[in-house]
Design an enzyme around this catalytic site. Structure first.
Site, PDB file in Angstrom:
ATOM      1  N   ASP A 169      -9.253  -5.131  -5.449  1.00 55.54           N
ATOM      2  CA  ASP A 169      -8.746  -4.152  -4.480  1.00 55.54           C
ATOM      3  C   ASP A 169      -9.768  -3.022  -4.350  1.00 55.54           C
ATOM      4  OD1 ASP A 169      -7.383  -2.161  -3.076  1.00 55.54           O
ATOM      5  OD2 ASP A 169      -5.474  -2.570  -4.058  1.00 55.54           O
ATOM      6  N   SER A 217       0.835  -1.193   0.000  1.00 56.79           N
ATOM      7  CA  SER A 217       0.000   0.000   0.000  1.00 56.79           C
ATOM      8  C   SER A 217       0.881   1.260   0.000  1.00 56.79           C
ATOM      9  CB  SER A 217      -0.963  -0.052   1.186  1.00 56.79           C
ATOM     10  OG  SER A 217      -1.973   0.922   1.085  1.00 56.79           O
ATOM     11  N   HIS A 233      -6.920  -5.882  -1.306  1.00 59.33           N
ATOM     12  CA  HIS A 233      -5.789  -4.978  -1.077  1.00 59.33           C
ATOM     13  C   HIS A 233      -4.732  -5.579  -0.158  1.00 59.33           C
ATOM     14  CE1 HIS A 233      -3.934  -0.994  -1.042  1.00 59.33           C
ATOM     15  NE2 HIS A 233      -3.831  -1.061   0.276  1.00 59.33           N
TER      16      HIS A 233
END
Length: 438
Positions: free
Chosen positions: A346, A252, A379
């Protein structure tokens, strides 16, 4: 006499055996292992065609219980082997899924994510086999398994040198070892589970905190390239580090920081971006003589699910928009190899689109890049057998964040991602000068 000797013989070869008054036994192989190792579970002593329910459970460090349920039917010999026996409808997963009891674990309390803070202690898993399906009947057999994050001989060293804060995980042996810096996202703090597992696989790994930990700033506003440069220099001077180059992995926000490091720090030779962005996100970063602007978001595009989860997936500014292109990370400056990993489900931000944009840019400049996209993956792509976390309370935002992911697709993606990460770092960081740590 022969029957009585079976349990001790099995334990000698690393199999956990559980006998019971019912004559049913549940065998785990091994009974102690690393968290990223596959599960091998067999049951014997059942009646042919007997229906049974397998409950798997663990209690995390906060007291939260995660559990899964598999429904099975014994074969003609009265045995179950999860590598051949399909899970039936009505449980947490279906089909032949030998590791399903692990990746299908769900928290009792909504919005809880399985996080291992103290990687020096193992996770304790409990397996309980019950008669029948609905409702489960009497307990037939049970067993336990320890899943560790630090392999035998791996050591953890707290890092508090200069301004750098984190933990260093050293594989056993003299080295020199390929070295990796491990970065997580906007939750802040120090995450060590991936770094400790990488060290257990032969990579000297630094879990690096960059805000909201120890005496670091409590928000992203204090970021500076020099902090990450100092971490790289610390590693390069370590006597057990292979000096030919450093790897960096980020998830991320940690991923765009990893790409930024490679763009400005020549010691970085291999980059893994997991669910990352091709632009600097959320906070500007002072670099060498200039400031890299940040990609922002449009609050009006933030959505909420029916469950009240924060859906951020369409709110980020477009890094390809000329208005925001200055926030693009100049990755073409780097001589590093890049591995980009993204889930197609995601829900945090469009990491697959960001990856494709970065691939195009790097390919145009004839850089070494490979990318993979996983259907059904969300994610939070973690090491194998971490249960799917579709949404959880975000520490920084103080509200539930939607991450996305479908149970089986996400689990299979995590297995493949973990193999690709290790292969990539081995290819680009391990050299003939490295001594075996085995």
């Amino acid at each position: 006499m022969i029957k009585a000797a079976v349990p001790s013989v099995l334990r000698l070869i690393g199999i956990r055996y559980c006998g019971s008054m019912s004559g049913v036994s549940l065998q785990l192989s091994p009974d102690r292992c690393l968290f990223d190792e596959p599960l091998r579970l067999r049951v014997s002593g059942l009646s042919p065609g007997q229906d049974v329910s397998l409950q798997t459970a663990l209690t995390d460090e906060g007291g939260e219980i995660f559990s899964s349920l598999g429904r099975y039917r014994a074969g003609s010999s009265g045995e179950l082997d999860l590598t051949r026996s399909p899970a039936l409808e009505g449980g947490s997963f279906t089909g032949i899924e030998p590791d399903g009891p692990l990746w299908a674990l769900e928290p009792r309390t909504p919005l809880r994510r399985l996080v291992k803070k103290n990687v020096q202690s193992p996770i304790q898993l409990r397996f309980s086999l019950y008669q029948d399906h609905e409702p489960p009947g009497p307990l037939l057999a049970s067993a336990a398994q320890e899943r560790s994050f630090m392999g035998e001989g791996v050591t953890r060293v707290p890092v508090r040198e200069g301004t750098v804060r984190g933990s260093l995980f050293l594989p056993p042996g003299l080295g020199p070892f390929p070295a990796i810096i491990d970065l997580y996202g906007t939750g802040g703090g120090l995450m060590e589970h991936r770094a400790s597992l990488l060290a257990s696989r032969g990579f000297l790994t630094m879990a690096l905190a960059y805000f909201d930990y120890d005496d670091l700033p409590n928000n992203l506003g204090g970021l500076h390239l020099n902090y990450f440069r100092e971490a790289v220099e610390l590693l390069m001077h370590h006597p057990k580090v292979n000096k030919q180059g450093i790897g960096v992995i980020g998830l991320s926000k940690g991923a765009d920081l990893a790409i930024t490091m490679a763009s400005f720090l020549p010691e970085i030779k291999a980059v893994v971006s997991v669910s990352g962005c091709n632009a600097n996100s959320f906070a500007p970063i002072p670099c060498d003589g200039f400031v890299l602007p940040c990609l922002g978001f449009n609050a009006e595009k933030i959505k909420f699910t029916e469950a009240g989860e924060f859906d951020f997936s369409e709110s980020m500014d477009d890094p390809m928009d000329p208005a925001f292109e200055e926030s693009l990370i100049p990755a073409e400056r780097s001589s590093a190899a890049f591995l980009l990993l993204s889930g197609l489900d995601d829900k945090n931000w469009p990491s697959a689109s960001y990856s494709k944009q970065l691939v195009a840019r790097l390919t145009e400049h004839k850089k070494d890049v490979e990318a993979y996209y996983y259907p059904g993956a969300g994610h939070l792509l973690e090491p194998p057998y971490f249960p799917l976390c579709k949404a959880s309370n975000h520490k920084l935002l103080g509200m539930p964040m939607l991450w996305g992911g479908q149970l089986r697709g996400h689990a299979k993606a995590q297995e493949d991602v973990w193999k690709k990460i290790q292969t990539f770092f081995s290819q680009h960081l391990k050299h003939n000068t490295m001594q075996s740590h085995l």
